[in-house]
Design a protein around this motif. Structure first.
Motif, mmCIF file in Angstrom:
data_model
loop_
_atom_site.group_PDB
_atom_site.id
_atom_site.type_symbol
_atom_site.label_atom_id
_atom_site.label_comp_id
_atom_site.label_asym_id
_atom_site.label_seq_id
_atom_site.Cartn_x
_atom_site.Cartn_y
_atom_site.Cartn_z
ATOM 1 N N ALA A 252 -5.443 -10.223 0.898
ATOM 2 C CA ALA A 252 -6.375 -9.191 1.348
ATOM 3 C C ALA A 252 -6.006 -8.732 2.747
ATOM 4 O O ALA A 252 -5.425 -9.486 3.533
ATOM 5 C CB ALA A 252 -7.811 -9.712 1.335
ATOM 6 N N SER A 253 -6.323 -7.490 3.026
ATOM 7 C CA SER A 253 -6.180 -6.929 4.377
ATOM 8 C C SER A 253 -7.583 -6.782 4.958
ATOM 9 O O SER A 253 -8.460 -6.192 4.334
ATOM 10 C CB SER A 253 -5.482 -5.571 4.332
ATOM 11 O OG SER A 253 -5.596 -4.908 5.580
ATOM 12 N N GLU B 71 -4.953 -1.133 5.724
ATOM 13 C CA GLU B 71 -3.976 -1.215 6.821
ATOM 14 C C GLU B 71 -3.944 0.073 7.620
ATOM 15 O O GLU B 71 -3.845 0.063 8.855
ATOM 16 C CB GLU B 71 -2.592 -1.529 6.237
ATOM 17 C CG GLU B 71 -2.479 -2.938 5.663
ATOM 18 C CD GLU B 71 -1.270 -3.113 4.755
ATOM 19 O OE1 GLU B 71 -0.865 -4.263 4.548
ATOM 20 O OE2 GLU B 71 -0.740 -2.107 4.239
ATOM 21 N N SER C 217 0.791 -6.017 3.327
ATOM 22 C CA SER C 217 0.025 -6.887 2.420
ATOM 23 C C SER C 217 0.661 -6.944 1.037
ATOM 24 O O SER C 217 0.745 -8.002 0.410
ATOM 25 C CB SER C 217 -1.425 -6.390 2.306
ATOM 26 O OG SER C 217 -2.095 -6.491 3.539
ATOM 27 N N ARG C 218 1.114 -5.800 0.558
ATOM 28 C CA ARG C 218 1.782 -5.763 -0.745
ATOM 29 C C ARG C 218 3.067 -6.592 -0.711
ATOM 30 O O ARG C 218 3.385 -7.317 -1.674
ATOM 31 C CB ARG C 218 2.071 -4.322 -1.150
ATOM 32 C CG ARG C 218 2.523 -4.166 -2.598
ATOM 33 C CD ARG C 218 2.535 -2.708 -3.028
ATOM 34 N NE ARG C 218 1.205 -2.117 -3.005
ATOM 35 C CZ ARG C 218 0.315 -2.247 -3.977
ATOM 36 N NH1 ARG C 218 0.614 -2.960 -5.063
ATOM 37 N NH2 ARG C 218 -0.870 -1.672 -3.885
ATOM 38 N N THR D 262 -8.193 -5.209 -0.989
ATOM 39 C CA THR D 262 -7.709 -6.229 -1.924
ATOM 40 C C THR D 262 -7.674 -5.642 -3.327
ATOM 41 O O THR D 262 -8.402 -4.688 -3.640
ATOM 42 C CB THR D 262 -8.582 -7.493 -1.889
ATOM 43 O OG1 THR D 262 -8.004 -8.498 -2.738
ATOM 44 C CG2 THR D 262 -10.001 -7.198 -2.349
ATOM 45 N N ASN E 171 -8.091 -0.422 -1.146
ATOM 46 C CA ASN E 171 -6.830 -1.073 -1.486
ATOM 47 C C ASN E 171 -6.096 -1.509 -0.212
ATOM 48 O O ASN E 171 -6.514 -1.219 0.910
ATOM 49 C CB ASN E 171 -5.952 -0.178 -2.358
ATOM 50 C CG ASN E 171 -5.516 1.100 -1.651
ATOM 51 O OD1 ASN E 171 -5.796 1.316 -0.465
ATOM 52 N ND2 ASN E 171 -4.821 1.970 -2.368
ATOM 53 N N TRP E 172 -5.001 -2.228 -0.386
ATOM 54 C CA TRP E 172 -4.259 -2.760 0.760
ATOM 55 C C TRP E 172 -3.837 -1.666 1.729
ATOM 56 O O TRP E 172 -4.069 -1.757 2.931
ATOM 57 C CB TRP E 172 -3.005 -3.487 0.263
ATOM 58 C CG TRP E 172 -3.229 -4.787 -0.431
ATOM 59 C CD1 TRP E 172 -4.142 -5.748 -0.095
ATOM 60 C CD2 TRP E 172 -2.521 -5.288 -1.557
ATOM 61 N NE1 TRP E 172 -4.046 -6.818 -0.935
ATOM 62 C CE2 TRP E 172 -3.050 -6.571 -1.850
ATOM 63 C CE3 TRP E 172 -1.482 -4.797 -2.350
ATOM 64 C CZ2 TRP E 172 -2.575 -7.354 -2.896
ATOM 65 C CZ3 TRP E 172 -1.002 -5.583 -3.392
ATOM 66 C CH2 TRP E 172 -1.543 -6.840 -3.668
#
Length: 452
Positions: free
Chosen positions: A149-150, A206, A128-129, A174, A201-202
């Motif tokens: 966003a994941s 994940e 995602s990053r 996100t 967070n991402w």
């Protein structure tokens, strides 16, 4: 109203898009396969999933659901874009993200305003990053902006529609408050249902998907290894699993012994997280052991069949009926199904193989090209069993419970039944007609061995 786009119409994308359209969102699903899109616009699903075609028809009739092959159309007509393409495993176990990056490049090419890009596909930590950095760079110098966003899926095949309508939890990774609020709008129904939400967070989002699937794979491999041991010491694996499951810290879920895990998630996700660990200098020994135990389990099932049926050390001349090809019931998904490797091994040892599966044969004929010419596809479990020396039940389809056992056994050459799912351990009628071999119990066909 938020307009939603879904890139990819596989199990995840198609179910997700159909469910969101049932909530009243205008959803456009995109795929490069023209034939698939043509059939979807006619309300014909390319996959078997209970309840899915009804949602497709509903969405098409109401005008809230449409399908296209145009990436430009879906990108430019959507406020939120879900990436739901495949991330298959490469030969080294790492995730193949080529389909993901094709979609990301199309988004960068056709973007016409603010978008929230949501990773629905299972992607390695850091993806995602990387998507955010790529799109930020490709849009630099323009007035357009994207947030990433994941949002991993937690669907069980065979129950994907019900899992989408009433999920166990919603995880969103996100770094944007605007994206967070927009996704709250998309998932407003679930918020009203008091579905647990986790915003993170991402990287954590994940990781949660990989960690969840890997833990369940570990649990399956653990009970399968105990099943092998139970056969040698005189224990019953079903009683052991029941006793373990009474402990709230363990729970009874995923403690069913069988021929090994399969499907589109566990095999590739365990390999992928091991690859991520290796690349970051952390060997995941427990997950690696689960993968090895799963390979061992499938080999042990073949050895069990060979031990009982072999003649002069070979299966040549033996005919084996395989009931079930899909990796689990109520789906047609045969990806990484244990049935494939077990059939392959039986053939290599000289056996003739007949197969029947209520839903899995269409895809098997298409995808198992190297096996299809060597196996016989049948129209029913009864036909499959005719003149067979043994039945091997690979998938616990409910319809098998109502089979006419006396009629079936009278058409067979032998009367051996290998129950790889322990579906009939409490069925006295099956044990009356067959030499019965379940998984993880010595009381039916295996001699007790003294503990050393």
């Amino acid at each position: 109203m938020v307009n939603v786009g879904v890139m990819g119409t596989g199990y995840v994308g198609l179910v997700h898009g159909a469910v969101l359209s049932s909530y009243g969102f205008r959803v456009t699903c995109m795929d490069v396969d023209e034939h698939k899109i043509e059939r979807l616009n006619q309300g014909i699903s390319p996959i078997y999933e209970p309840g899915l075609e009804e949602l497709l028809h509903e969405g098409l009739e109401k005008g809230t659901l449409s399908f296209t092959t145009s990436a430009q159309q879906v990108v430019q007509s959507s406020d939120v874009l879900f990436i739901a393409v495949g991330t298959p495993a490469k030969e080294d176990g790492s995730a193949d993200l080529s389909y993901v990056w094709e979609v990301v490049q199309q988004i960068g090419k056709y973007i016409n305003g603010y978008k929230v890009i949501v990773s629905k596909s299972t992607m390695p930590v850091g993806t995602s990053r990387s998507i955010a950095l790529y799109l930020d760079g490709s849009l630099r110098g323009t007035s357009y902006r994207v947030d990433v966003a994941s949002n991993p899926e937690f669907l069980r095949q065979g129950k994907a529609v019900s899992d989408s309508l009433a999920p166990s939890r919603v995880v969103i990774g996100t770094e944007s408050e605007e994206a967070k609020e927009l996704l709250k709008t998309v998932y407003a129904t679930h918020l009203e249902q008091d579905v647990p939400f986790l915003f993170t967070n991402w990287e954590s989002s994940e990781m949660i998907k990989y960690a969840s699937n890997s833990f369940l794979a570990v649990k399956i491999s653990f009970i399968n290894e105990l099943a092998l041991l139970s056969e040698k010491v005189g224990a019953r694996i079903q009683d052991i699993a029941t006793g373990m499951g009474m402990d709230d810290r363990i729970s009874p879920h995923f403690l069913q012994a069988g021929p090994g895990y399969g499907g589109s998630c566990f095999p590739k996700d365990t390999q992928a997280i091991v690859d991520v660990g290796r690349k970051n200098g952390e060997e995941l020994y427990v997950v690696r052991a689960a993968i090895a135990a799963n390979d061992k389990q499938k080999a042990k099932m073949v050895s069990k069949i060979e031990e009982v049926l072999s003649f002069d050390g070979t299966l040549k001349g033996r005919t084996i009926a395989i009931w079930g090809l899909a990796f689990k019931p109520d789906t047609d998904d045969i990806r990484y199904a244990p049935s494939y490797e077990i059939i392959q091994e039986l053939l290599s040892r000289g056996a003739s193989v007949k197969v029947y599966c209520p839903q899995g044969m269409r895809l098997a004929k298409q995808q198992w090209t190297e096996l299809s010419s060597r196996i016989q596809y049948c129209d029913s479990e009864a036909e499959c069993a005719q003149k067979a020396d043994a039945i091997v039940l690979m998938t616990e389809w409910e319809q098998f419970r109502t089979s006419s056992w006396e009629k079936i056994v009278r058409t067979m050459r032998g009367n051996v039944f290998f129950d790889m799912r322990n579906m009939f351990t409490e069925d006295s009628v099956v044990r009356q007609w067959f030499q019965y071999y379940p998984v993880g119990s010595s009381e039916y066909g295996y001699p007790l061995q003294e503990a050393q």
